[in-house]
Design a protein around this motif. Structure first.
Motif, PDB file in Angstrom:
ATOM      1  N   SER A  37       0.828  -1.209   0.000  1.00 24.81           N
ATOM      2  CA  SER A  37       0.000   0.000   0.000  1.00 24.81           C
ATOM      3  C   SER A  37       0.859   1.254   0.000  1.00 24.81           C
ATOM      4  CB  SER A  37      -0.920   0.013   1.224  1.00 24.81           C
ATOM      5  OG  SER A  37      -1.806  -1.076   1.178  1.00 24.81           O
ATOM      6  N   LYS A  38       2.024   1.172   0.616  1.00 21.69           N
ATOM      7  CA  LYS A  38       2.919   2.333   0.650  1.00 21.69           C
ATOM      8  C   LYS A  38       3.372   2.724  -0.753  1.00 21.69           C
ATOM      9  CE  LYS A  38       4.605   1.711   5.339  1.00 21.69           C
ATOM     10  NZ  LYS A  38       5.706   1.269   6.194  1.00 21.69           N
ATOM     11  N   MET A  39       3.555   1.747  -1.639  1.00 22.40           N
ATOM     12  CA  MET A  39       3.973   2.064  -3.012  1.00 22.40           C
ATOM     13  C   MET A  39       2.950   2.977  -3.682  1.00 22.40           C
ATOM     14  SD  MET A  39       6.908   0.768  -3.402  1.00 22.40           S
ATOM     15  CE  MET A  39       7.035   1.307  -5.086  1.00 22.40           C
ATOM     16  N   PHE A  40       1.677   2.647  -3.547  1.00 26.16           N
ATOM     17  CA  PHE A  40       0.622   3.466  -4.122  1.00 26.16           C
ATOM     18  C   PHE A  40       0.520   4.801  -3.386  1.00 26.16           C
ATOM     19  CE2 PHE A  40      -0.564  -0.815  -5.377  1.00 26.16           C
ATOM     20  CZ  PHE A  40      -0.933  -0.641  -6.699  1.00 26.16           C
ATOM     21  N   SER A  41       0.702   4.757  -2.066  1.00 24.37           N
ATOM     22  CA  SER A  41       0.604   5.965  -1.241  1.00 24.37           C
ATOM     23  C   SER A  41       1.645   6.995  -1.619  1.00 24.37           C
ATOM     24  CB  SER A  41       0.767   5.610   0.246  1.00 24.37           C
ATOM     25  OG  SER A  41      -0.205   4.689   0.638  1.00 24.37           O
ATOM     26  N   ILE A  42       2.864   6.546  -1.839  1.00 24.36           N
ATOM     27  CA  ILE A  42       3.942   7.473  -2.203  1.00 24.36           C
ATOM     28  C   ILE A  42       3.583   8.211  -3.492  1.00 24.36           C
ATOM     29  CG2 ILE A  42       6.324   7.589  -3.023  1.00 24.36           C
ATOM     30  CD1 ILE A  42       6.903   5.245  -1.009  1.00 24.36           C
ATOM     31  N   LEU A  43       3.123   7.466  -4.489  1.00 25.36           N
ATOM     32  CA  LEU A  43       2.734   8.108  -5.748  1.00 25.36           C
ATOM     33  C   LEU A  43       1.573   9.069  -5.539  1.00 25.36           C
ATOM     34  CD1 LEU A  43       3.018   5.278  -8.427  1.00 25.36           C
ATOM     35  CD2 LEU A  43       4.622   7.131  -7.942  1.00 25.36           C
ATOM     36  N   LYS A  44       0.616   8.664  -4.726  1.00 24.66           N
ATOM     37  CA  LYS A  44      -0.557   9.510  -4.473  1.00 24.66           C
ATOM     38  C   LYS A  44      -0.149  10.813  -3.795  1.00 24.66           C
ATOM     39  CE  LYS A  44      -5.244   9.217  -2.748  1.00 24.66           C
ATOM     40  NZ  LYS A  44      -6.257   8.332  -2.166  1.00 24.66           N
ATOM     41  N   ILE A  45       0.715  10.721  -2.806  1.00 21.54           N
ATOM     42  CA  ILE A  45       1.179  11.919  -2.095  1.00 21.54           C
ATOM     43  C   ILE A  45       1.953  12.831  -3.043  1.00 21.54           C
ATOM     44  CG2 ILE A  45       2.746  12.734  -0.283  1.00 21.54           C
ATOM     45  CD1 ILE A  45       1.918  10.155   1.306  1.00 21.54           C
ATOM     46  N   LEU A  46       2.843  12.254  -3.843  1.00 22.26           N
ATOM     47  CA  LEU A  46       3.621  13.053  -4.797  1.00 22.26           C
ATOM     48  C   LEU A  46       2.706  13.747  -5.811  1.00 22.26           C
ATOM     49  CD1 LEU A  46       6.673  10.684  -5.414  1.00 22.26           C
ATOM     50  CD2 LEU A  46       6.680  12.870  -4.174  1.00 22.26           C
ATOM     51  N   LEU A  47       1.689  13.042  -6.276  1.00 23.25           N
ATOM     52  CA  LEU A  47       0.740  13.648  -7.216  1.00 23.25           C
ATOM     53  C   LEU A  47      -0.059  14.761  -6.546  1.00 23.25           C
ATOM     54  CD1 LEU A  47      -0.523  10.490  -9.108  1.00 23.25           C
ATOM     55  CD2 LEU A  47       0.641  12.458 -10.135  1.00 23.25           C
ATOM     56  N   ASP A  48      -0.533  14.507  -5.311  1.00 17.57           N
ATOM     57  CA  ASP A  48      -1.295  15.529  -4.579  1.00 17.57           C
ATOM     58  C   ASP A  48      -0.486  16.800  -4.383  1.00 17.57           C
ATOM     59  OD1 ASP A  48      -3.607  14.027  -4.351  1.00 17.57           O
ATOM     60  OD2 ASP A  48      -3.169  13.313  -2.321  1.00 17.57           O
ATOM     61  N   LYS A  49       0.801  16.656  -4.173  1.00 21.88           N
ATOM     62  CA  LYS A  49       1.667  17.814  -3.939  1.00 21.88           C
ATOM     63  C   LYS A  49       2.198  18.419  -5.235  1.00 21.88           C
ATOM     64  CE  LYS A  49       3.131  16.410   0.662  1.00 21.88           C
ATOM     65  NZ  LYS A  49       2.861  17.599   1.465  1.00 21.88           N
ATOM     66  N   GLY A  50       1.828  17.851  -6.380  1.00 16.39           N
ATOM     67  CA  GLY A  50       2.277  18.372  -7.661  1.00 16.39           C
ATOM     68  C   GLY A  50       3.760  18.156  -7.903  1.00 16.39           C
ATOM     69  N   GLU A  51       4.300  17.100  -7.336  1.00 15.44           N
ATOM     70  CA  GLU A  51       5.740  16.840  -7.430  1.00 15.44           C
ATOM     71  C   GLU A  51       6.137  15.945  -8.601  1.00 15.44           C
ATOM     72  OE1 GLU A  51       8.133  18.165  -5.607  1.00 15.44           O
ATOM     73  OE2 GLU A  51       6.766  19.295  -4.322  1.00 15.44           O
ATOM     74  N   ILE A  52       5.150  15.477  -9.363  1.00 15.74           N
ATOM     75  CA  ILE A  52       5.467  14.607 -10.498  1.00 15.74           C
ATOM     76  C   ILE A  52       5.087  15.327 -11.780  1.00 15.74           C
ATOM     77  CG2 ILE A  52       4.992  12.414 -11.645  1.00 15.74           C
ATOM     78  CD1 ILE A  52       4.466  11.160  -8.947  1.00 15.74           C
ATOM     79  N   ASP A  53       6.091  15.516 -12.646  1.00 20.64           N
ATOM     80  CA  ASP A  53       5.862  16.137 -13.948  1.00 20.64           C
ATOM     81  C   ASP A  53       6.966  15.712 -14.907  1.00 20.64           C
ATOM     82  OD1 ASP A  53       8.128  17.699 -13.353  1.00 20.64           O
ATOM     83  OD2 ASP A  53       6.932  19.402 -12.700  1.00 20.64           O
ATOM     84  N   GLU A  54       7.132  16.451 -16.008  1.00 22.98           N
ATOM     85  CA  GLU A  54       8.124  16.055 -17.011  1.00 22.98           C
ATOM     86  C   GLU A  54       9.564  16.214 -16.536  1.00 22.98           C
ATOM     87  OE1 GLU A  54       7.386  20.302 -17.286  1.00 22.98           O
ATOM     88  OE2 GLU A  54       5.982  18.645 -17.470  1.00 22.98           O
ATOM     89  N   SER A  55       9.788  16.943 -15.455  1.00 24.89           N
ATOM     90  CA  SER A  55      11.153  17.094 -14.941  1.00 24.89           C
ATOM     91  C   SER A  55      11.491  16.033 -13.886  1.00 24.89           C
ATOM     92  CB  SER A  55      11.355  18.492 -14.347  1.00 24.89           C
ATOM     93  OG  SER A  55      10.565  18.638 -13.178  1.00 24.89           O
ATOM     94  N   THR A  56      10.542  15.170 -13.594  1.00 18.92           N
ATOM     95  CA  THR A  56      10.715  14.151 -12.560  1.00 18.92           C
ATOM     96  C   THR A  56      11.386  12.897 -13.125  1.00 18.92           C
ATOM     97  OG1 THR A  56       8.678  14.898 -11.483  1.00 18.92           O
ATOM     98  CG2 THR A  56       9.479  12.718 -10.878  1.00 18.92           C
ATOM     99  N   LEU A  57      12.302  12.359 -12.359  1.00 17.65           N
ATOM    100  CA  LEU A  57      12.845  11.034 -12.637  1.00 17.65           C
ATOM    101  C   LEU A  57      12.513  10.166 -11.436  1.00 17.65           C
ATOM    102  CD1 LEU A  57      14.494   8.866 -14.118  1.00 17.65           C
ATOM    103  CD2 LEU A  57      16.550   9.820 -13.022  1.00 17.65           C
ATOM    104  N   LEU A  58      11.603   9.231 -11.617  1.00 13.33           N
ATOM    105  CA  LEU A  58      11.278   8.272 -10.563  1.00 13.33           C
ATOM    106  C   LEU A  58      12.152   7.049 -10.760  1.00 13.33           C
ATOM    107  CD1 LEU A  58       7.357   8.241 -10.429  1.00 13.33           C
ATOM    108  CD2 LEU A  58       8.926   9.251  -8.775  1.00 13.33           C
ATOM    109  N   VAL A  59      12.890   6.674  -9.733  1.00  9.50           N
ATOM    110  CA  VAL A  59      13.699   5.465  -9.773  1.00  9.50           C
ATOM    111  C   VAL A  59      13.006   4.458  -8.877  1.00  9.50           C
ATOM    112  CG1 VAL A  59      15.952   4.451  -9.331  1.00  9.50           C
ATOM    113  CG2 VAL A  59      15.796   6.815 -10.154  1.00  9.50           C
ATOM    114  N   LEU A  60      12.524   3.380  -9.484  1.00 10.25           N
ATOM    115  CA  LEU A  60      11.746   2.372  -8.775  1.00 10.25           C
ATOM    116  C   LEU A  60      12.468   1.035  -8.858  1.00 10.25           C
ATOM    117  CD1 LEU A  60       8.264   3.364 -10.241  1.00 10.25           C
ATOM    118  CD2 LEU A  60       9.207   4.027  -8.015  1.00 10.25           C
TER     119      LEU A  60
END
Length: 169
Positions: A37-60
């Motif tokens: 659940s934390k995996m989904f939560s992290i993405l949800k929090i980042l999206l809510d805060k507007g932290e994911i866009d074209e300048s983002t590099l997510l390393v998973l």
């Protein structure tokens, strides 16, 4: 976010009392949230805060490791949607044939083939590693996964059909 809400629909609360996942008026401290659940939560929090866009590099690194195959499929779809709609750059590793297949399927469904690359490592004699691009034929990646599944399946079948025999070798 709709796809994430299908899996984890609550909200997050961050205050002086702590960090909580809140659903239906009930609070759960984030440290007690299941790893998957934390995996989904992290993405949800980042999206809510507007932290994911074209300048983002997510390393998973093996994000599917604690996910049921159904949730692996959902997580793969979310990753593909982040690339498609937010132009997010994602580098991920996986040892799961299901997860790789899900990424493969969703990148085709959402037509981001031109934004997706699949590599497999090959260990060389000098202990270095070569990365081989398999964009045109993922068959080799799936074949490697199947080799190990076939080996353990044969082992299981051998002992299943030879129940009375004990072979410690």
């Amino acid at each position: 976010k709709e796809k994430i809400n299908e899996v984890i629909s609550g909200e997050f609360e961050f205050n002086s009392d702590g960090e909580f996942y809140v659903k239906d008026g009930k609070k759960l401290h984030l440290t007690n949230l299941a790893t998957g659940s934390k995996m989904f939560s992290i993405l949800k929090i980042l999206l809510d805060k507007g932290e994911i866009d074209e300048s983002t590099l997510l390393v998973l690194d093996e994000p599917e490791a604690h996910l049921h195959p159904n949730w692996q499929n959902k997580f793969a779809e979310i990753i593909v949607l982040l690339v498609k709609y937010l132009n997010t750059n994602i580098l991920l590793t996986s040892h799961s044939p299901n997860f790789v297949l899900a990424i493969d399927a969703y990148m085709r469904k959402y037509n981001i083939i031109d934004k997706t690359n699949f590599y497999q490592t090959k260990h060389l004699k000098d202990d270095s590693v070569e990365y081989i691009n398999y964009n045109d034929d993922l068959g080799q990646i799936y074949a490697d996964f199947m080799q190990y599944l076939s080996e353990v399946k044969a082992l299981r079948n051998y002992y299943y059909h030879n129940l009375g025999e004990n072979d410690d070798n």
